[in-house]
Design a protein around this motif. Structure first.
Motif, short mmCIF file in Angstrom:
data_model
loop_
_atom_site.label_atom_id
_atom_site.label_comp_id
_atom_site.label_asym_id
_atom_site.label_seq_id
_atom_site.Cartn_x
_atom_site.Cartn_y
_atom_site.Cartn_z
N ALA A 3 29.22 31.18 35.83
CA ALA A 3 29.16 32.73 36.03
C ALA A 3 30.81 32.56 35.61
N ALA A 6 33.06 34.72 42.25
CA ALA A 6 33.23 34.65 40.64
C ALA A 6 33.85 35.93 40.19
N HIS A 7 33.89 37.08 40.42
CA HIS A 7 34.08 38.42 40.40
C HIS A 7 35.69 38.31 40.90
N ASP A 45 28.61 35.85 43.40
CA ASP A 45 29.53 36.51 42.72
C ASP A 45 30.63 37.05 43.27
N LEU A 58 25.10 37.81 37.79
CA LEU A 58 26.15 37.36 37.47
C LEU A 58 26.97 37.32 35.90
N ALA A 110 33.95 42.80 34.79
CA ALA A 110 35.43 42.14 34.71
C ALA A 110 36.41 42.85 34.03
N ARG A 111 35.42 42.17 32.81
CA ARG A 111 36.43 41.68 31.59
C ARG A 111 36.10 43.43 31.03
N SER A 129 37.45 35.87 38.57
CA SER A 129 37.93 36.68 36.91
C SER A 129 38.41 37.62 36.91
N VAL A 180 28.59 41.22 36.79
CA VAL A 180 29.56 41.31 36.66
C VAL A 180 30.80 40.57 35.91
N CYS A 181 30.68 39.81 35.20
CA CYS A 181 31.52 39.68 34.73
C CYS A 181 32.33 40.20 33.65
#
Lengths: 387, 380
Positions: B130, B95-96, B92, A11, A18-19, B99, A14-15
């Protein structure tokens, strides 16, 4: 249990991905990878994608220019919340000023006009200088870039002036040792020269600049300016891909007005920076267009490029709003709101180059509000809506 | 027969309202953009999580209102549920999406009080962790037209929601002895304290109250309290006070007007949120939001799924509509945001259309249509 750990890590990935997709903004670099670790890190004032920023309108035309910035930000939807702090220039005590410094420390970022210091008693320091020293904003950057559409003596100039901002001639150590003899100390330290040079080379590397010129007067001030020059030469060795040379300040001024295109990035001590930046501002269109940036390890402060209050034209609706708008664009870029920054920048460019709406200082006849209104019109017509 | 006769006028009213709303919608849609000074051709994308219980019904109500108002928002909808794991979208993905979009509207997720798999973290907690949604903000404000014990309540409860009692670290060390760990860290305490003070500065609030139980948990809550005290020094213009949580709950029900901004650790925040929500009309009318540095999730302030009302068309959509209004303000669609909030307030103030929870007899749908017909759409 092991499964859960794997799950959580994935997880996080993923973040992070994305960042990391958008490259780190200068604001993030400053706060996530500071050169010197903060002793008491104050959490960053960024919530839900909105940044809190301290706004110090200052004196003269400052308050009206700040109103324009807020107006433009409203229409551009820039995700910034301003904390406005007014400082009374006549007041001898410094409660409001101290509060402003606290506020900048909390928010990390500020935009300011010129803060006047009306007090003439020797004990009261210039508040502009005090602000930089207190926040340790050791470097000042002025990006002198010709605007298409503004009448100027020299075309297509693109020079970065990087100036030591906290010591040198501005050390404010003066005394009258014997009656009629005043000594003023110029302080140059190795650590600060090091930081500025390092910053300049890193900056050049990041932005793809090719050449750095150190401006000095080491032929006369062999020790102080000599140290500054020596330090930058030492740092230059670590960056072989960037060309480095040096130039004496008097020659530099002459070259600037005759052949400015030979310069790319310039680094210099405090007073020379003040002079050179004013020369360049004059070459490309006056005090009303450029913006300056002050950086420390933890804080950033944005302001119009030449530090004039403009008290004479305050309230007449003729002040040029471009400098402060440019500063606000710098601020948005620093915070990583690139879309908003380019939205406002493009609107400004169109106003100048296509509509030829210029304020009197650039030889036009438009009022400040005309220019701002036109910029807002262009923002509303743009077909992107960042928020 | 009598039932039918009684209902006929109601149906007629409903139908006429629907038609009226539709006609307004279509006639003004074309010129609204100019009137609102907002660009029509660029749209905002937001994540939508309907949640469990009445969540989908409330979200439908929001979508109806958005359609009628012509709000330029596109939804990325995810079914996300802990009680229905087979249909739920993977964490996932959700959350994706959040974000990426940086805003979300979320209903309430049901959290079962048993665990089949031995998993201690709820889905809500996983989502918060997350995305690092550390700050929960619930603005509790008396609404016009809702009769309550107290009036003029206007306080903001800010709750740390990624650590504390919710760390999901529980174990049975010896048979019959369960230890549940409450984690308090200086970093997160400072962060939430700063959030509360910055919130107060931004919204012109005067006072911040730290709620704690440091007299008993001297180390854990003590650290939280110390962090708040330290942060308060940076905000000389904001009054700072501290209050023990038991006293705080008593004060909340006897004299709630004294509170302005409150900052609390996780569990206390949850409790105080619910008390305060109860004071102004219950879970159906209070909106909230959760912040990380980058994104915001808007969700009702008091977390109840109201699953016993599913399909009965009786839930109050006020909280969800207010959430959506806040979401619009966050993405810089201020005029739409105000339009919706004003319409909701007008319906509540008129008091003709009320759902069951605030003492009326009307359905969710009727309330939604009343809001739609009260939308102050700009004239063409």
């Amino acid at each position: 249990m092991a499964l859960r750990i794997v799950h959580r890590n994935s997880l996080k990935c993923v973040c992070n991905v994305a960042r990391a997709q958008s490259t780190m903004s200068a604001f993030e670099i400053q706060h996530k990878t500071p050169l010197i670790k903060k002793q008491h890190p104050i959490p960053v004032a960024m919530y839900g994608g909105r940044n809190a920023v301290t706004m110090l309108p200052g004196g003269g035309i400052g308050p009206e220019l700040m109103d324009y910035v807020r107006e433009v930000f409203k229409y551009a939807g820039a995700p910034v919340d301003f904390e406005v702090i007014d400082i009374d220039p006549h007041s001898e005590e410094s409660t409001a000023f101290d509060y402003a410094i606290t506020s900048i420390k909390r928010n990390g970022v500020a935009i300011k006009g010129n803060i006047e210091t009306k007090s003439e008693s020797a004990g009261v320091l210039s508040r502009n200088v005090a602000l930089r020293n207190e926040l340790d904003l050791f470097v000042n950057i002025l990006h002198c870039k010709s605007f298409p559409g503004i009448p100027a003596r020299q075309k297509d100039i693109d020079i970065l002036i990087i100036r030591q901002n906290t010591e040198g001639e501005y050390a404010m150590l003066e005394h009258e040792s014997v009656n009629g003899v005043v000594e003023s100390m110029k302080v140059v330290t190795e650590s600060n020269s090091n930081r500025v040079a390092r910053y300049a080379f890193e900056f050049a590397k990041r932005t793809g600049r090719k050449k750095i010129t150190t401006i000095h007067k080491a032929n006369i001030m062999k020790l102080s300016d000599g140290l500054f020059l020596e330090t930058s030469r030492k740092i230059a060795k670590e960056y072989p891909e960037i060309e480095h040379n040096d130039m004496i300040i008097d020659n530099c001024c002459m070259q600037l007005v005759s052949k400015p295109h030979q310069f790319d990035v310039m680094i210099m001590t405090n007073l020379y920076g003040s002079i050179v930046s004013n020369v360049l501002c004059g070459l490309i269109g006056g005090a009303g267009i450029l913006s300056g940036r002050n950086y420390g390890d933890h804080y950033a402060l944005f302001e119009p490029g030449t530090r004039n209050t403009g008290t004479a034209i305050a309230g007449k609706n003729i002040a040029n709003p471009l400098a402060m708008l440019n500063a606000s664009v710098d601020m948005l870029n620093h915070l990583g709101h690139k879309q908003h920054a380019s939205l406002i920048m493009n609107a400004m460019m169109k106003t100048i180059a296509e509509d030829r709406l210029l304020t009197p200082d650039l030889g036009g006849s438009a009022s400040s509000t005309d220019v701002v209104q036109k910029v807002i019109d262009h923002i509303l017509q743009a077909d992107i809506r960042p928020w | 027969m009598s039932v039918l006769t009684r209902n006929i006028p109601r149906i007629c009213v409903q139908a006429s309202q629907t038609v009226a709303a539709r006609s307004i919608h279509s006639s003004t849609n074309t010129n609204r953009a100019a009137a609102l000074a907002e660009r029509p051709d660029t749209r905002v994308t937001a994540t939508l999580i309907p949640g469990d219980g009445v969540g989908p019904e409330l979200v439908y109500s929001v979508q109806e209102v958005f359609k009628a108002a012509g709000v330029p928002v596109d939804w990325e909808s995810y079914f996300f549920s802990e009680v229905n794991p087979t249909l739920s979208a993977p964490l996932d993905d959700v959350a994706h999406s959040i974000s990426k979009n940086r805003v979300a509207l979320k209903g309430i997720l049901a959290t079962p009080d048993y665990s089949h798999t031995g998993e201690l973290q709820t889905l809500n907690m996983k989502l918060r962790n997350a995305l690092d949604l550390y700050a929960n903000v619930v603005h509790v404000k008396s609404l016009p037209g809702i009769k309550c014990r107290h009036s003029n309540i206007d306080c903001v409860i800010i709750r740390e929601q990624t650590e504390g009692e919710y760390s999901a670290l529980e174990h049975e060390s010896v048979r019959g002895v369960v230890e549940c760990l409450k984690i308090v860290t200086a970093k997160k305490s400072q962060r939430i304290a700063k959030f509360a003070f910055d919130y107060a500065i931004k919204n012109n609030r005067k006072k911040v109250t730290a709620v704690h139980k440091a007299n008993i948990m001297k180390l854990g809550d003590g650290l939280f309290l110390r962090s708040c005290e330290e942060m308060a020094k940076l905000y000389p213009n904001i009054e700072f006070e501290k209050m023990i949580v038991d006293n705080c709950t008593m004060q909340m029900v006897s004299n709630p007007q004294q509170f302005d901004v409150m900052v609390t650790p996780n569990l206390y925040g949850n409790i105080v949120d619910n008390i305060a929500s109860g004071l102004v009309g219950g879970a159906g009318v209070v909106s909230g939001s959760s912040y990380s540095a980058e994104c915001v999730v808007f969700e009702p302030g008091a977390r109840h799924t109201f699953s016993e009302a599913v399909g009965k068309n009786v839930a109050n959509p006020t909280a969800m509509l207010l959430c959506s209004s806040k979401l619009l303000r966050h993405v810089n669609l201020n005029s739409y945001s105000e339009m919706i909030r004003n319409a909701v307030e007008k319906v509540l103030k008129d008091g003709k259309i009320k759902t069951k929870d605030i003492g009326g007899q009307n359905s969710t749908q009727e309330f939604t249509y009343a809001v739609i017909s009260n939308l102050d759409l700009p004239k063409a």
